[in-house]
Write a protein that holds these residues in place. Structure first.
Motif, short mmCIF file in Angstrom:
data_model
loop_
_atom_site.label_atom_id
_atom_site.label_comp_id
_atom_site.label_asym_id
_atom_site.label_seq_id
_atom_site.Cartn_x
_atom_site.Cartn_y
_atom_site.Cartn_z
N SER A 190 6.22 0.58 -1.36
CA SER A 190 5.67 -0.12 -2.52
C SER A 190 6.77 -0.67 -3.41
O SER A 190 6.65 -1.77 -3.95
N ALA A 191 7.83 0.09 -3.60
CA ALA A 191 8.96 -0.40 -4.39
C ALA A 191 9.56 -1.64 -3.73
O ALA A 191 9.86 -2.63 -4.40
N ALA A 192 9.71 -1.59 -2.41
CA ALA A 192 10.27 -2.73 -1.68
C ALA A 192 9.38 -3.96 -1.81
O ALA A 192 9.85 -5.06 -2.11
N ALA A 193 8.07 -3.79 -1.60
CA ALA A 193 7.15 -4.91 -1.67
C ALA A 193 7.08 -5.48 -3.08
O ALA A 193 7.10 -6.70 -3.28
N SER A 194 7.00 -4.62 -4.08
CA SER A 194 6.86 -5.07 -5.46
C SER A 194 8.08 -5.86 -5.92
O SER A 194 7.96 -6.90 -6.58
N VAL A 195 9.26 -5.38 -5.60
CA VAL A 195 10.49 -6.07 -6.00
C VAL A 195 10.59 -7.43 -5.34
O VAL A 195 10.95 -8.43 -5.98
N MET A 196 10.25 -7.51 -4.06
CA MET A 196 10.40 -8.77 -3.32
C MET A 196 9.32 -9.78 -3.71
O MET A 196 9.58 -10.98 -3.79
N VAL A 197 8.10 -9.31 -3.97
CA VAL A 197 7.01 -10.21 -4.35
C VAL A 197 7.09 -10.54 -5.84
O VAL A 197 6.51 -11.52 -6.31
#
Length: 326
Positions: free
Chosen positions: A260-267
């Motif tokens: 979730s951290a990865a997805a949130s930062v990239m999106v």
């Protein structure tokens, strides 16, 4: 009884203080090396250990003073490690933990230690997973064909020990996610959102690794404060860099603590990583995790026992299917 995995490794740990955070010795029976671990506060007692009178290399690890959310690390070596640590206690204030690698039979000499130090510094500079406190990169000197092979094997074993202890700042896969040595059980996932977000990554035992070259949305939307702060830190550290008017590019692979951290930062907006990351067939990370867990559960053997050992609500023996589910 399950058969042992061919790649399984048996490691033993001695808690010299009887506590998991005190002075520890970590090694394995079929390796000549040993790892002594202690906190800075425990150094006065650790000084008496025989490991510190040997030749070897060591890591000093602690929070980076200028960036507390990042780790700072110094890599060193010495003929008598204790003398070097005495000096670092006076001159280096950042470190809170030390990891000292020596040989149980004292077979490492100064050339071996210098060779291992050079390899580690080069790998740490390549991965950039920690802020390196070393001012210079020591030259890697060959020990001859046999010596180079022997030290490569010794270092691999040492990195296994260090990884177990949470020191995973030398992970070459993080620097080169395309390399074949990445564990096969970790498949590649993709994250796409419109024409701006195009990411590739992989779940692993330490979190979620997003590969270098992935594209993130430049304009930030509403997101959890901690993810927003992480994104700003990655931009400040020039890990996320400008690519064009609408996108940022991940300059090097980065391991996030969660999907979730990865997805949130990239999106650049809050996302549930378990459903946002999908494999090449379109299955989400969540679905694949559940499939793997179910497949693994099918291989678990439930010990047979008397039918009357588990009872239903009526007091009668429960069916075998209910016994397995309880």
């Amino acid at each position: 009884m399950t058969s042992p995995n061919a790649s399984a490794v048996a490691i033993r740990t001695i808690l010299l203080d009887g506590t998991p955070h005190g002075i520890r010795i970590v090694d394995r029976l079929d390796w000549t090396g040993t790892c002594l671990v202690f906190g800075r506060a425990d150094y006065p007692r650790a000084k008496a250990r025989p490991e510190l009178s040997r030749t070897g290399f060591y890591l000093l690890v602690g929070p980076d003073p200028s960036k507390p959310d990042r780790i700072r690390m110094y890599i060193g070596q010495g003929e008598q490690v204790r003398a070097r640590l005495d000096e670092h206690l006076r001159k280096k204030e950042f470190w809170t933990a030390a990891y000292v690698i020596t040989a149980k039979d004292d077979s490492l000499d100064r050339a071996h230690a210098a060779h291992l130090e050079a390899r580690l510094v080069a790998r740490a500079r390549e991965t950039e997973l920690a802020v390196l406190d070393n001012g210079n990169a020591p030259a890697l000197t060959s020990l001859g064909e046999w010596g180079d092979i022997a030290m490569a094997g010794f270092l691999d074993e040492a990195l296994t020990m260090l990884g177990l202890l949470g020191v995973s700042y030398f992970d070459q896969f993080a620097a080169d996610p395309a390399q074949e040595s990445a564990p096969a059980r970790f498949e590649t996932y993709y994250l796409k959102s419109g024409e701006l977000v195009d990411c590739k990554g992989r779940e692993d035992a330490d979190g979620f690794l997003v590969f270098a070259g992935s594209f993130a949305r430049r304009s930030c939307r509403k997101m959890i404060d901690s993810y927003g702060a992480l994104r700003e830190q990655l931009i400040e550290d020039e890990i996320l860099v400008e690519h064009d008017a609408g996108r940022l590019r991940l300059k090097r692979s980065h391991r996030f603590k969660s999907p979730s951290a990865a997805a949130s930062v990239m999106v650049a907006g809050s996302r549930n990583g378990l459903t946002a990351w999908k494999d090449e067939d379109g299955s989400t990370l969540k679905v694949n995790q559940e499939k793997r867990a179910a497949a693994a559960g099918a291989d678990v053997l439930v010990p047979a026992g008397p039918a009357t050992s588990v009872c239903g609500a009526s007091g009668l023996a429960a069916p075998a299917s209910e016994v397995q589910e309880q």
